[in-house]
Design a protein around this motif. Structure first.
Motif, PDB file in Angstrom:
ATOM      1  N   ARG A  87       0.833  -1.207   0.000  1.00  0.00           N
ATOM      2  CA  ARG A  87       0.000   0.000   0.000  1.00  0.00           C
ATOM      3  C   ARG A  87       0.869   1.260   0.000  1.00  0.00           C
ATOM      4  N   TYR A 137      -6.123  -3.017 -15.564  1.00  0.00           N
ATOM      5  CA  TYR A 137      -5.517  -1.746 -15.948  1.00  0.00           C
ATOM      6  C   TYR A 137      -4.603  -1.258 -14.841  1.00  0.00           C
ATOM      7  N   TYR A 143      -3.037   2.509 -13.599  1.00  0.00           N
ATOM      8  CA  TYR A 143      -3.047   3.964 -13.737  1.00  0.00           C
ATOM      9  C   TYR A 143      -2.071   4.567 -12.718  1.00  0.00           C
ATOM     10  N   GLN A 151      -1.777   8.335 -10.600  1.00  0.00           N
ATOM     11  CA  GLN A 151      -2.481   9.574 -10.281  1.00  0.00           C
ATOM     12  C   GLN A 151      -1.476  10.581  -9.754  1.00  0.00           C
ATOM     13  N   LEU A 178       0.698   8.057  -6.926  1.00  0.00           N
ATOM     14  CA  LEU A 178      -0.260   7.074  -6.413  1.00  0.00           C
ATOM     15  C   LEU A 178      -0.654   6.182  -7.589  1.00  0.00           C
ATOM     16  N   PHE A 198      -2.895   3.053  -9.196  1.00  0.00           N
ATOM     17  CA  PHE A 198      -4.132   2.304  -9.047  1.00  0.00           C
ATOM     18  C   PHE A 198      -4.217   1.183 -10.063  1.00  0.00           C
ATOM     19  N   PHE A 248     -11.849  -0.225  -8.903  1.00  0.00           N
ATOM     20  CA  PHE A 248     -10.499   0.169  -8.535  1.00  0.00           C
ATOM     21  C   PHE A 248     -10.036  -0.459  -7.226  1.00  0.00           C
ATOM     22  N   GLY A 249      -8.739  -0.737  -7.170  1.00  0.00           N
ATOM     23  CA  GLY A 249      -8.093  -1.114  -5.927  1.00  0.00           C
ATOM     24  C   GLY A 249      -7.861   0.101  -5.054  1.00  0.00           C
ATOM     25  N   PRO A 250      -7.320  -0.102  -3.853  1.00  0.00           N
ATOM     26  CA  PRO A 250      -7.134   0.999  -2.904  1.00  0.00           C
ATOM     27  C   PRO A 250      -5.938   1.889  -3.212  1.00  0.00           C
ATOM     28  N   TYR A 273     -16.586   9.409 -10.469  1.00  0.00           N
ATOM     29  CA  TYR A 273     -16.002   8.631  -9.392  1.00  0.00           C
ATOM     30  C   TYR A 273     -15.644   9.568  -8.245  1.00  0.00           C
ATOM     31  N   GLY A 329      -7.224   8.538   1.264  1.00  0.00           N
ATOM     32  CA  GLY A 329      -6.647   7.235   1.531  1.00  0.00           C
ATOM     33  C   GLY A 329      -7.386   6.059   0.929  1.00  0.00           C
ATOM     34  N   GLN A 330      -8.366   6.359   0.091  1.00  0.00           N
ATOM     35  CA  GLN A 330      -9.186   5.292  -0.494  1.00  0.00           C
ATOM     36  C   GLN A 330      -9.011   5.232  -2.008  1.00  0.00           C
ATOM     37  N   GLY A 331      -9.490   4.134  -2.566  1.00  0.00           N
ATOM     38  CA  GLY A 331      -9.528   4.025  -4.014  1.00  0.00           C
ATOM     39  C   GLY A 331     -10.696   4.800  -4.580  1.00  0.00           C
ATOM     40  N   LEU A 332     -10.961   4.614  -5.857  1.00  0.00           N
ATOM     41  CA  LEU A 332     -12.054   5.326  -6.517  1.00  0.00           C
ATOM     42  C   LEU A 332     -13.340   4.497  -6.437  1.00  0.00           C
ATOM     43  N   GLN A 333     -14.415   5.178  -6.092  1.00  0.00           N
ATOM     44  CA  GLN A 333     -15.715   4.533  -6.002  1.00  0.00           C
ATOM     45  C   GLN A 333     -16.636   5.176  -7.027  1.00  0.00           C
ATOM     46  N   PHE A 353     -13.822  12.757  -9.665  1.00  0.00           N
ATOM     47  CA  PHE A 353     -13.283  12.625 -11.008  1.00  0.00           C
ATOM     48  C   PHE A 353     -14.402  12.309 -11.992  1.00  0.00           C
TER      49      PHE A 353
END
Lengths: 112, 115
Positions: A9, A33, A35, A37, A88, A90, A103-105, B36, B41-45, B90
């Motif tokens: 992480r 995928y 990415y 950021q 960052l 992803f 998406f992952g964290p 999104y 601290g989190q991913g995209l939702q 986003f």
């Protein structure tokens, strides 16, 4: 358990080191995928894959490579990390016929 | 060229106030559109998506967005903002058929909520 996981992480490394970021998914999706950021730039596509035999470069693939070890695993490598790869990262997945990506964290990578 | 523009980098609103986040796109074909949210601290939702049909789409957490083809816009709205809505948002566009489902993202809008 999360459907899309990323390890590590957080990672701090030095210029010139080789780094691998890993992504695993339990969603049964065929498409994956990577990415990155950056502040003010949104997400930019590095690589994408439709299945284990299909790997494609995205808009910013220079300095990166990937490996699709299995349908559920997609790894991103930095062969020789440089400071401007601090970002960052992803991983995302989807399946054929579905346009939404999951998406992952994220992995926060710092290259000193 | 295909692109997504989010004109506002930062927006600050008071809790309870209404919100509109702007998104304009340039895309050669009929697009699919997404919003999104990324909490700290989190991913995209995924908040919501537009594929076809009714141009006003409802999403999670009380958000909605309206697709306006003539303006190439897909603005996100919420009538009353909660402190927990503070996050980065986003807008993204993707192909409506075929291809590799590649998404193009805007630069994001960071929302701050004052009590």
């Amino acid at each position: 358990d999360a459907d899309v996981t990323q390890t590590p992480r957080n990672r701090i490394t030095k210029t010139g080191k080789r780094i691998m970021l890993e992504c695993s998914q339990t969603k049964g999706h065929d498409r994956m995928y990577w990415y990155r950021q950056d502040p003010g730039l949104g997400l930019r596509l590095i690589y994408y894959s439709f299945d284990v035999k299909d790997i494609n470069k995205g808009e910013i693939s220079d300095g990166y490579s990937v490996s699709r070890q299995a349908q559920a695993k997609f790894s991103l490598s930095l062969e020789s990390a440089i400071p401007n790869q601090t970002a960052l990262y992803f991983c995302a997945t989807t399946r054929t016929g579905v346009n939404e990506q999951f998406f992952g964290p994220g992995t926060r990578l710092t290259v000193l | 060229a295909q692109s997504v523009t989010q004109p506002d980098i930062h927006i600050t609103v008071s809790e309870g106030a209404s919100l509109e986040l702007r998104c304009n796109y340039s895309y050669g074909a009929t697009p699919y559109l997404f919003w999104y949210v990324q909490s700290p601290g989190q991913g995209l939702q995924l908040l919501l998506k537009y594929f076809s049909g009714d141009t006003l789409v409802q999403g999670i957490k009380g958000f909605e967005a309206e697709f306006k083809r003539s303006q190439s816009s897909f603005n996100l709205r919420k009538p009353s903002v909660h402190w927990s809505d503070a996050a980065e948002y986003f807008c993204a566009v993707g192909p409506s058929s075929g291809g590799y489902n590649k998404l193009i993202f805007g630069a994001g809008t960071r929302l701050a909520v004052h009590p």
